[in-house]
Scaffold this active site. Structure first.
Site, PDB file in Angstrom:
ATOM      1  N   GLY A  45       4.954  -1.874  -0.054  1.00  0.00           N
ATOM      2  CA  GLY A  45       5.100  -1.361   1.305  1.00  0.00           C
ATOM      3  C   GLY A  45       6.546  -1.432   1.768  1.00  0.00           C
ATOM      4  O   GLY A  45       7.160  -2.499   1.729  1.00  0.00           O
ATOM      5  N   LEU A  72       4.584  -7.990   3.923  1.00  0.00           N
ATOM      6  CA  LEU A  72       5.476  -6.823   3.787  1.00  0.00           C
ATOM      7  C   LEU A  72       6.933  -7.157   3.476  1.00  0.00           C
ATOM      8  O   LEU A  72       7.842  -6.487   3.944  1.00  0.00           O
ATOM      9  CB  LEU A  72       5.405  -5.943   5.046  1.00  0.00           C
ATOM     10  CG  LEU A  72       4.114  -5.152   5.233  1.00  0.00           C
ATOM     11  CD1 LEU A  72       4.146  -4.383   6.559  1.00  0.00           C
ATOM     12  CD2 LEU A  72       3.901  -4.166   4.092  1.00  0.00           C
ATOM     13  N   CYS A 128      -2.305  -3.020   6.848  1.00  0.00           N
ATOM     14  CA  CYS A 128      -1.878  -4.315   6.322  1.00  0.00           C
ATOM     15  C   CYS A 128      -2.382  -5.423   7.240  1.00  0.00           C
ATOM     16  O   CYS A 128      -2.050  -5.448   8.428  1.00  0.00           O
ATOM     17  CB  CYS A 128      -0.366  -4.407   6.209  1.00  0.00           C
ATOM     18  SG  CYS A 128       0.180  -6.044   5.673  1.00  0.00           S
ATOM     19  N   LYS A 163      -3.812   5.258   4.224  1.00  0.00           N
ATOM     20  CA  LYS A 163      -4.548   4.144   3.619  1.00  0.00           C
ATOM     21  C   LYS A 163      -5.328   3.402   4.697  1.00  0.00           C
ATOM     22  O   LYS A 163      -4.732   2.871   5.638  1.00  0.00           O
ATOM     23  CB  LYS A 163      -3.576   3.209   2.902  1.00  0.00           C
ATOM     24  CG  LYS A 163      -4.265   2.090   2.115  1.00  0.00           C
ATOM     25  CD  LYS A 163      -3.249   1.343   1.238  1.00  0.00           C
ATOM     26  CE  LYS A 163      -3.895   0.263   0.408  1.00  0.00           C
ATOM     27  NZ  LYS A 163      -2.917  -0.412  -0.468  1.00  0.00           N
ATOM     28  N   THR A 191      -7.048  -4.467   1.774  1.00  0.00           N
ATOM     29  CA  THR A 191      -7.737  -5.745   1.591  1.00  0.00           C
ATOM     30  C   THR A 191      -8.656  -6.085   2.763  1.00  0.00           C
ATOM     31  O   THR A 191      -8.465  -5.607   3.881  1.00  0.00           O
ATOM     32  CB  THR A 191      -6.715  -6.881   1.434  1.00  0.00           C
ATOM     33  OG1 THR A 191      -5.817  -6.833   2.545  1.00  0.00           O
ATOM     34  CG2 THR A 191      -5.941  -6.749   0.146  1.00  0.00           C
ATOM     35  N   GLY A 242     -10.952  -3.849  -6.269  1.00  0.00           N
ATOM     36  CA  GLY A 242     -11.524  -4.658  -7.342  1.00  0.00           C
ATOM     37  C   GLY A 242     -11.729  -3.970  -8.669  1.00  0.00           C
ATOM     38  O   GLY A 242     -12.417  -4.512  -9.536  1.00  0.00           O
ATOM     39  N   GLY A 263      -5.115  -2.705  -8.471  1.00  0.00           N
ATOM     40  CA  GLY A 263      -4.203  -3.694  -7.895  1.00  0.00           C
ATOM     41  C   GLY A 263      -4.304  -5.031  -8.583  1.00  0.00           C
ATOM     42  O   GLY A 263      -3.619  -5.307  -9.574  1.00  0.00           O
ATOM     43  N   THR A 264      -5.210  -5.867  -8.078  1.00  0.00           N
ATOM     44  CA  THR A 264      -5.327  -7.242  -8.553  1.00  0.00           C
ATOM     45  C   THR A 264      -5.537  -7.342 -10.068  1.00  0.00           C
ATOM     46  O   THR A 264      -5.109  -8.312 -10.700  1.00  0.00           O
ATOM     47  CB  THR A 264      -6.485  -7.935  -7.804  1.00  0.00           C
ATOM     48  OG1 THR A 264      -6.226  -7.816  -6.407  1.00  0.00           O
ATOM     49  CG2 THR A 264      -6.595  -9.405  -8.155  1.00  0.00           C
TER      50      THR A 264
END
Lengths: 302, 251
Positions: A45, A72, A128, A163, A191, A242, A263-264
């Site tokens: 970001g 951020l 965010c 997003k 998230t 996920g 992502g993760t």
């Protein structure tokens, strides 16, 4: 076998996009594989002014998930242009710049500035959970989404992905608001707001007390919201939450995602896109899927 | 930098809540510098665990860690033959100038672990080791430091092993009579604050610890505040560190 997808007229060689905040500005995994293997990637970001982010600890493990509160941290637009953009130009993958701000004016100013850069798309981060001002505050209600998306649209000359946050009353209203006010695509979910506690210190584990939950723990929430939004809007959807296997990719695409973000899982497997793409082609062969696009939204209602 | 498949050869408790795990690897492991770490996969866990490398040769490596949470508890119960993946070697270790002749190692608790391999990284440097623990049940790696150091001083807070007191005080006593080129330190934040306050007047390098996500600099989770001139920069412990100059680190 066809794995390439098209989102807003932009061709992705495969549906995998590295999710914002897990892939820096694209340099860090070069030692492990050729990063051009990704269909695309979203930068960390970016805000117009540099941000130092939140104090540490910024991460905690939770059951099948990861809770983070980076806040951020980023170098700001000027250093982005100076130090990151020249490298991004050398990449042979779709480059999406994720932008954030404190006020609508910040988003507009940055959207205009990045539009003049040699990048492919802009992802508007109005979800965010880890900053006090801006961030999720913009992305929870349809009225504020209309305001920020409508304003940014006037300044953004690149395809605009909005997003969305899952921490909302009705995701479909927010998606509709984004579509109506100029979004070219929607990505979801950011998230899930959460918290982790240390019983020995009797403190929250994160210095920021709350953070954003990601990883397999949030996949069912994400699938549901992608499916709901797919049934509400006409613009393309980029699904995430996920994803850590080829099967997960197909699940999201069946629910209506044209492409997906990872992502993760990058933290679990440093060869994430290599593993996932290998798995995807094998699974497509097993399931007799010739073209990955044919399954988008092909979920049979019960 | 790669993700290696490691197989556990042994996994034994060596002190109170502290375990040593030895691994073999069929692939040739790279060389490393003392202070570098590996990012270890733990079964049933999403995030990896960053742990200092104790020893690493062509097909062998070892780690020493304390059981501090669920991840390390799972790790401590793994058996010979179990396989795990580890990204290694990560981070910048203790990179020392060739001009150094004599260096002091200052460790507290588990912080002694990344200091031991520094001795083998620089065979031409003379090392004096000052290692402190709470009590005798917490003491680790005494024989190893004893074998490799020119001088060794182990301390415990209750005097149950070695000298009574703190390792930093033992080092202070020796500073005037020894011409150390630098001090390398790893330990708790209160200990690092004491070291900073002591103002040794020679370079002090510190190995920092922080919760990590990716381990390669992409996620910005393991930030360490570092003073560069008049500015504060948020550097990444995983890739800009874990070794920093102590006077630059904001504690």
């Amino acid at each position: 076998m066809k794995t390439s997808v098209n989102v807003c007229g932009i061709e992705f060689k495969n549906p995998l996009i590295a999710a914002s905040g897990t892939f820096g500005f694209g340099r860090e995994y070069q030692d492990f594989y050729d990063v051009n293997i990704w269909g695309g990637f979203c930068t960390k970001g970016l805000t117009y002014e540099k941000r130092l982010g939140n104090p540490t600890p910024r991460i905690a493990e939770t059951p099948m998930g990861s809770l983070n509160s980076v806040g951020l941290q980023n170098p700001g637009f000027e250093d982005f242009v100076k130090y990151e953009l020249p490298y991004l130009k050398t990449l042979d993958t779709v480059v999406i710049v994720n932008i954030a701000g404190n006020m609508v004016e910040d988003y507009c100013r940055l959207a205009e500035a990045v539009s003049d850069c040699d990048i492919d798309m802009v992802e508007l981060n109005i979800s965010c959970p880890n900053v006090k001002e801006g961030g999720m505050a913009f992305g929870t209600r349809p009225e504020s989404i209309k305001n920020v998306v409508g304003s940014v649209r006037k300044y953004c000359k690149k395809p605009l992905i909005v997003k969305l946050s899952p921490n909302v009353e009705d995701i479909t209203q927010n998606a509709k608001a984004a579509e109506d006010y100029g979004a070219d695509a929607i990505s979801l979910i950011n998230t899930v707001s959460g918290m982790a506690v240390d019983i020995y210190t009797r403190q929250p584990i994160l210095a920021n007390t709350i953070g954003g939950l990601s990883g397999p723990a949030i996949k069912p929430i994400a699938l549901k919201m992608v499916w709901q939004v797919y049934n509400t809007v006409k613009i393309p959807i980029i699904g995430m939450g996920g994803i850590s296997s080829a099967q997960d990719i197909l699940e999201f695409m069946l629910c209506g995602a044209r492409a997906v973000q990872v992502g993760t899982y990058n933290f679990m497997d440093p060869y994430a896109p290599v593993t996932l793409l290998d798995g995807l082609t094998k699974l497509m062969a097993d399931c007799k899927i010739q073209d990955v696009n044919t399954i988008v939204g092909d979920l049979k209602a019960r | 930098m790669k993700d290696y498949n490691l197989t556990i050869i042994s996994n034994n408790q060596i002190a109170r809540d502290v375990f040593k795990t030895e691994f073999s690897c069929q692939e040739q492991l790279p060389s490393f510098i003392g202070g570098q770490f590996l990012h270890l996969q733990v079964p049933c866990k999403i995030l990896r665990r960053p742990l200092g490398i104790l020893e690493m040769t062509a097909n062998y490596c070892s780690i020493v860690y304390a059981v501090v949470g669920e991840g390390t508890r799972i790790l401590s119960k793994m058996k010979k033959g179990d396989c795990l993946k580890a990204m290694l070697p990560l981070g910048n270790g203790f990179v020392l100038p060739k001009t150094y002749k004599k260096v002091a190692l200052l460790g507290g608790g588990l912080g002694v672990v990344p200091l031991l391999p520094v001795i083998n990284t620089y065979p031409e440097i003379e090392f004096c080791s000052y290692m402190g623990f709470k009590s005798r049940d917490d003491v680790i790696l005494y024989d190893e430091f004893n074998k490799l150091s020119k001088k060794i001083c182990f301390t415990t807070e209750d005097g149950s092993f070695g000298s009574c007191g703190f390792s930093i005080d033992a080092l202070k006593d020796d500073l005037e009579t020894n011409n150390f080129d630098a001090v390398l330190v790893c330990g708790s934040i209160p200990m690092l604050k004491e070291v900073k306050k002591a103002n040794f007047k020679i370079p002090v390098y510190v190995s920092m610890e922080e919760r990590m996500g990716c381990g390669v600099g992409a996620c910005l989770v393991c930030t360490c505040q570092v003073k560069k001139g008049n500015n504060i920069e948020n550097l990444r412990v995983c890739i800009d560190g874990p070794v920093f100059k102590l006077d630059e680190v904001a504690l």
